[in-house]
Design a protein around this motif. Structure first.
Motif, PDB file in Angstrom:
ATOM      1  N   THR A  14      -2.373   3.248  -6.622  1.00  0.00           N
ATOM      2  CA  THR A  14      -1.807   4.117  -5.598  1.00  0.00           C
ATOM      3  C   THR A  14      -2.072   3.933  -4.050  1.00  0.00           C
ATOM      4  O   THR A  14      -3.490   3.500  -3.975  1.00  0.00           O
ATOM      5  N   GLY A  15      -1.201   4.142  -3.100  1.00  0.00           N
ATOM      6  CA  GLY A  15      -1.664   3.663  -1.762  1.00  0.00           C
ATOM      7  C   GLY A  15      -1.448   2.372  -1.479  1.00  0.00           C
ATOM      8  O   GLY A  15      -1.419   2.029  -0.120  1.00  0.00           O
ATOM      9  N   SER A  17       0.294  -1.410  -1.201  1.00  0.00           N
ATOM     10  CA  SER A  17       1.613  -2.116  -0.854  1.00  0.00           C
ATOM     11  C   SER A  17       2.171  -3.342  -1.623  1.00  0.00           C
ATOM     12  O   SER A  17       1.279  -4.103  -2.402  1.00  0.00           O
ATOM     13  N   ARG A  67       8.359   5.040   3.939  1.00  0.00           N
ATOM     14  CA  ARG A  67       7.152   4.448   3.333  1.00  0.00           C
ATOM     15  C   ARG A  67       7.796   2.842   2.963  1.00  0.00           C
ATOM     16  O   ARG A  67       6.941   2.056   2.805  1.00  0.00           O
ATOM     17  N   ASN A  84       5.161   0.175   1.152  1.00  0.00           N
ATOM     18  CA  ASN A  84       3.846   0.802   1.691  1.00  0.00           C
ATOM     19  C   ASN A  84       3.512   2.306   0.927  1.00  0.00           C
ATOM     20  O   ASN A  84       4.374   2.998   0.516  1.00  0.00           O
ATOM     21  N   SER A  85       2.322   2.658   0.933  1.00  0.00           N
ATOM     22  CA  SER A  85       1.843   3.855   0.372  1.00  0.00           C
ATOM     23  C   SER A  85       2.484   4.444  -0.853  1.00  0.00           C
ATOM     24  O   SER A  85       2.917   5.415  -1.143  1.00  0.00           O
ATOM     25  N   LYS A  87       3.273   5.231  -4.756  1.00  0.00           N
ATOM     26  CA  LYS A  87       2.757   6.276  -5.446  1.00  0.00           C
ATOM     27  C   LYS A  87       3.187   5.762  -6.889  1.00  0.00           C
ATOM     28  O   LYS A  87       4.047   5.127  -7.290  1.00  0.00           O
TER      29      LYS A  87
END
Length: 124
Positions: A14-15, A17, A67, A84-85, A87
């Motif tokens: 999580t978080g 890329s 994102r 990116n980012s 989840k």
């Protein structure tokens, strides 16, 4: 005929890329609309983002806007999805698709050509 091959999927926390690639070959597709869709287990295929191959105009689903970034590199006949980012809810098989009529539609049925998909798994 257009052949599409995705790559770049994998496991990420999580978080983190990832960057997906979609290599296109076959017929000329300078006027095509290209898109990324995704499908999670037990869910319908979902629109992620689209780009017009000629002008580079893009559109995104609300769930990934800000994102993810879709882009194309004409010289390499390759489309990308920078994610990116990430989840956990982004976990899915990601597919690239091509529409010879150039639309950037969010409707999967309008796309004629599809890749085989690449798995993206986001762990918590």
């Amino acid at each position: 005929q257009v052949q599409l091959v995705e790559s770049g999927g994998g496991l990420v926390q999580t978080g983190g890329s990832l960057r997906l690639s979609c290599a296109a070959s076959g017929d000329t597709y300078s006027n095509y609309g290209m898109a990324w869709f995704r499908q999670a287990p037990g869910k319908e295929r979902e629109f992620v983002a689209a780009i017009s191959w000629r002008g580079g105009t893009t559109n995104y689903s609300e769930s990934v806007k800000d994102r993810f970034t879709i882009s194309g590199e004409n010289a390499k006949n390759t489309m990308y999805l920078q994610m990116n980012s990430l989840k956990t809810e982004d976990t899915a098989v990601y597919y690239c698709a091509a529409d010879p009529f150039g639309s950037r539609s969010s409707i999967a049925g309008l796309y004629r050509y599809w890749g085989q998909g690449t798995q993206v798994t986001v762990s918590s």
